[in-house]
Scaffold this active site. Structure first.
Site, short mmCIF file in Angstrom:
data_model
loop_
_atom_site.label_atom_id
_atom_site.label_comp_id
_atom_site.label_asym_id
_atom_site.label_seq_id
_atom_site.Cartn_x
_atom_site.Cartn_y
_atom_site.Cartn_z
N GLN A 45 39.81 37.12 44.27
CA GLN A 45 41.56 37.82 44.77
C GLN A 45 42.04 36.53 43.57
OE1 GLN A 45 38.80 37.32 47.72
NE2 GLN A 45 39.19 38.60 46.67
N ARG A 82 46.87 50.39 40.44
CA ARG A 82 47.25 48.62 40.59
C ARG A 82 48.35 49.10 40.19
NH1 ARG A 82 42.76 46.08 37.07
NH2 ARG A 82 41.38 45.86 38.94
N LYS A 85 45.31 39.78 28.71
CA LYS A 85 45.53 41.17 28.68
C LYS A 85 46.52 41.23 28.03
CE LYS A 85 43.93 43.97 31.56
NZ LYS A 85 43.04 45.17 32.71
N GLY A 103 45.34 39.10 42.65
CA GLY A 103 44.14 39.69 41.69
C GLY A 103 43.47 40.22 40.92
N ASP A 104 42.83 40.33 39.55
CA ASP A 104 42.53 41.24 38.83
C ASP A 104 42.78 40.63 37.34
OD1 ASP A 104 40.66 42.24 40.90
OD2 ASP A 104 42.74 44.10 41.36
N GLY A 163 40.85 39.27 36.02
CA GLY A 163 40.60 39.16 34.48
C GLY A 163 38.93 38.21 34.83
N LYS A 164 39.00 37.23 35.96
CA LYS A 164 38.09 36.04 36.13
C LYS A 164 37.28 36.73 35.70
CE LYS A 164 39.56 36.80 40.12
NZ LYS A 164 40.44 37.56 41.08
N THR A 199 37.14 47.79 42.78
CA THR A 199 36.34 48.16 43.99
C THR A 199 36.87 49.34 44.33
OG1 THR A 199 36.17 45.39 44.47
CG2 THR A 199 36.45 47.12 46.51
N THR A 251 45.00 38.48 51.13
CA THR A 251 43.84 38.37 52.21
C THR A 251 43.19 37.60 52.83
OG1 THR A 251 41.28 39.20 51.50
CG2 THR A 251 42.57 37.59 50.06
N GLY A 262 36.52 43.41 42.88
CA GLY A 262 35.95 43.16 41.58
C GLY A 262 35.80 42.85 40.47
N HIS A 263 34.93 42.21 39.93
CA HIS A 263 35.41 41.23 39.04
C HIS A 263 34.33 42.08 37.64
CE1 HIS A 263 35.20 37.55 41.25
NE2 HIS A 263 36.37 38.60 41.71
P1 GDP Z 1 39.00 40.47 37.87
O1 GDP Z 1 38.87 40.81 39.28
O2 GDP Z 1 40.10 39.08 38.15
O3 GDP Z 1 37.50 39.13 37.61
O4 GDP Z 1 39.50 41.38 36.80
P2 GDP Z 1 39.29 42.90 36.89
O5 GDP Z 1 37.31 42.81 36.54
O6 GDP Z 1 39.22 43.49 38.61
O7 GDP Z 1 40.03 43.58 36.47
C1 GDP Z 1 40.28 43.27 35.30
C2 GDP Z 1 39.73 44.51 33.75
O8 GDP Z 1 40.86 44.55 32.58
C3 GDP Z 1 38.67 44.80 33.67
O9 GDP Z 1 39.00 46.06 33.74
C4 GDP Z 1 38.50 44.14 32.34
O10 GDP Z 1 37.19 44.29 31.54
C5 GDP Z 1 39.89 43.55 31.71
N1 GDP Z 1 40.14 43.35 30.44
C6 GDP Z 1 40.01 41.64 31.42
N2 GDP Z 1 40.83 41.20 29.82
C7 GDP Z 1 40.56 41.72 29.60
C8 GDP Z 1 41.70 41.89 28.30
O11 GDP Z 1 42.88 41.20 27.33
N3 GDP Z 1 42.62 43.23 27.67
C9 GDP Z 1 42.50 44.19 28.56
N4 GDP Z 1 42.52 45.14 27.73
N5 GDP Z 1 41.72 44.70 28.94
C10 GDP Z 1 41.43 43.24 29.75
P1 IMO Z 2 39.89 39.85 42.85
O1 IMO Z 2 38.51 39.08 43.04
C1 IMO Z 2 42.51 42.78 43.61
C2 IMO Z 2 43.86 42.99 47.65
C3 IMO Z 2 43.53 44.45 48.93
C4 IMO Z 2 44.64 44.15 50.19
C5 IMO Z 2 44.99 43.14 49.73
C6 IMO Z 2 43.60 42.62 51.02
O2 IMO Z 2 38.47 41.24 41.94
O3 IMO Z 2 40.34 39.69 42.02
P2 IMO Z 2 41.36 43.02 51.75
O4 IMO Z 2 40.48 43.73 51.65
O5 IMO Z 2 40.52 41.78 51.41
O6 IMO Z 2 41.06 42.89 52.89
O7 IMO Z 2 42.59 43.34 51.51
O8 IMO Z 2 44.40 42.13 48.92
N1 IMO Z 2 42.70 42.73 47.76
C7 IMO Z 2 42.54 42.76 45.87
N2 IMO Z 2 43.26 42.65 45.18
N3 IMO Z 2 41.69 42.10 43.40
C8 IMO Z 2 41.27 41.48 44.72
O9 IMO Z 2 39.96 40.96 44.46
C9 IMO Z 2 40.95 41.77 46.30
N4 IMO Z 2 40.54 41.49 47.10
C10 IMO Z 2 41.40 42.41 48.12
O10 IMO Z 2 43.67 45.43 47.76
O11 IMO Z 2 46.27 44.02 48.96
MG MG Z 3 38.95 42.50 40.50
#
Ligand code: GDP
Ligand code: IMO
Ligand code: MG
Length: 431
Positions: free
Chosen positions: A224, A305, A331, A12-13, A15-16, A300, A239, A40-41
């Site tokens: 995720q 992390r 990143k 997860g996270d 950068g979707k 979120t 999840t 959290g996107h």
């Molecule tokens: P998602 O859940 O996959 O949408 O990703 P998140 O938003 O949770 O986490 C990605 C984080 O990295 C966010 O704070 C973005 O603003 C940041 N981000 C995305 N692409 C880049 C990148 O290429 N470089 C850096 N430094 N940050 C980035």
């Molecule tokens: P995005 O869409 C990163 C992780 C939680 C925990 C496990 C189970 O932003 O990439 P849950 O609340 O689903 O029961 O948690 O999954 N988790 C994530 N980690 N990005 C997410 O979403 C996540 N959604 C759940 O931290 O380890």
């Molecule tokens: Mg996220």
């Protein structure tokens, strides 16, 4: 037209949110297919940073229909708050946002159950976001759950009470005190349900299949990542939904033959929030440097992390189960501070053999990563848009990954902003 699927290949996270926002102008429909407010996107543009939890990341593009699909678990309270936070942008939310009647509802007691289950697990807790995701999917599969379409039923309050009474029995069993918090949460919930009724509640499988038939382009947005998938992730530290490409079919009501491109997004390193195995995790100062440089704190929950080097066995696995057709590497700028960049190419098993496959159980910590080292580029990537202008060390890193993963990396992200992106779609790939 086909439905393109965009999903995370790690924990997860990746950068979707940023990439959905970037690609959205190519599509007429953006649809979330699973997960809920555990997601959290983050989107950044024009100096604005916005985090979306329930609403698809195409929402800032005014001409796009955004759909919350049937595979999603929806928290009406979070949804209402998100809509209110978007008010300042003057978007046509009532016109552009559609909610599947078949999406599952998260009730206030689902979050309490999440907390009760986690507390009972002690040290082996999953590290859930405590948003009620697991309990809501549990009720769906148990055929007890409430769906968005139920809010239109005259006896919705009775259905709600029946399910909540069953939840209270479980909460009592876990000696979880809900009396202090539940009344206010229920008041908020019913207000949010009323609020939600101003949005279009639809049979989204028809909306999406009609769109496909009319030749419209659809992007399915995953939440995720593949290593959190209920079947193929690092179980039980996962999840409760199908985060892989197949989830787009069940979560939107489209046929596998309707799937076109599968965009697999990965960070140039790895992160994980919550508990569970993480073979390449860096527990000392290198990990802390990565966390600070990448601002690796949950979008979120705000939790730090966990950080580590890129894990190719895990990435190859995710590519395989998803049928990824294009890779997007995120990143990369974060690695600029390192003079030596490591990539795990294999695991060494207890009997000394090397493998590039994921063992059945990563939790027993017996897979020891084997690394290949790369010289860092140690120069800013700011402003670079052209692949031909990247430092030679980064070029070597990209070429190595493409050869190992047997896929083109078509975008390289170098910062949080929409504009910080190197696009390679027109350059010769894999040569
Ligand atoms: P998602 O859940 O996959 O949408 O990703 P998140 O938003 O949770 O986490 C990605 C984080 O990295 C966010 O704070 C973005 O603003 C940041 N981000 C995305 N692409 C880049 C990148 O290429 N470089 C850096 N430094 N940050 C980035
Ligand atoms: P995005 O869409 C990163 C992780 C939680 C925990 C496990 C189970 O932003 O990439 P849950 O609340 O689903 O029961 O948690 O999954 N988790 C994530 N980690 N990005 C997410 O979403 C996540 N959604 C759940 O931290 O380890
Ligand atoms: Mg996220």
């Amino acid at each position: 037209m086909k439905v393109d699927v965009l999903l995370g290949l790690q924990w997860g996270d990746e950068g979707k949110g940023k990439i959905v926002d970037v690609l959205a102008p190519r599509y007429q429909v953006v649809a979330r297919f699973q997960g809920g407010p555990n997601a959290g996107h983050t989107l950044e543009f024009d100096g604005i940073k916005h985090v979306l939890h329930q609403i698809p990341s195409g929402i800032f593009r005014s001409e796009i229909q955004n759909i919350i699909g049937n595979g999603v678990v929806l928290d009406a309270i979070v949804f209402k708050r998100e809509i209110e936070n978007l008010a300042k942008y003057n978007l046509d939310l009532a016109g552009n946002l559609f909610i599947s009647k078949k999406a599952s509802l998260i009730l206030p007691t689902h979050a309490l159950l999440d907390a009760a289950y986690e507390r009972s697990k002690g040290d082996s807790k999953i590290g859930s976001t405590l948003r009620g995701i697991g309990p809501a999917y549990q009720d769906k599969v148990a055929r007890l759950g409430l769906r968005v379409g139920d809010v239109l039923s005259p006896n919705f309050a009775d259905k709600y009470k029946k399910l909540v009474d069953a939840h209270k029995v479980i909460l009592d069993f876990y000696s979880f005190d809900y009396a202090a918090v539940l009344p206010q949460a229920e008041e908020n919930f019913f207000a949010a349900v009323e609020f939600m009724k101003q949005f279009k509640m639809v049979d989204s499988e028809y909306v999406i299949n009609d769109a496909i038939a009319e030749g419209k382009t659809v992007l399915a947005e995953g939440a995720q990542g593949s290593l959190l998938d209920i079947d193929f992730g690092s179980y039980p530290f996962v999840t409760s939904s199908t985060t892989m490409a197949a989830g787009a079919c069940t979560g939107l009501g489209i046929s596998p033959s309707a799937v076109g491109e599968v965009f697999g997004i990965f960070k140039a390193y790895c992160t994980r929030v919550g508990s569970g195995p993480f073979p390449t995790e860096l527990l000392e100062e290198t990990g802390e440097k990565m966390r600070q440089e990448g601002r690796e704190f949950g979008a979120t929950t705000g939790r730090p992390r966990r950080c580590g080097w890129l894990d190719l066995p895990a990435l190859k696995y995710a590519i395989m189960i998803n049928g990824v057709t294009q890779l997007i590497m995120m990143k990369v700028d974060v690695l600029t501070v390192f003079d030596n960049i490591r990539v795990c190419t294999h695991y060494r098993l207890p009997d000394g053999t090397l493998t590039d496959q994921l063992p059945y159980d990563l939790c027993d910590n017996t897979a020891e990563p084997v690394y290949k080292d790369f010289a860092g580029w140690q120069q800013s990537l700011d402003g670079i848009r052209d692949f031909d202008a990247i430092p030679e060390q980064l070029l070597a890193y990209v070429k190595f990954l493409e050869a190992e993963l047997q896929l083109p990396i078509t975008f390289i992200s170098t910062g949080p902003d929409r504009e910080a992106l190197i696009t390679r779609e027109t350059t010769a790939l894999l040569n």
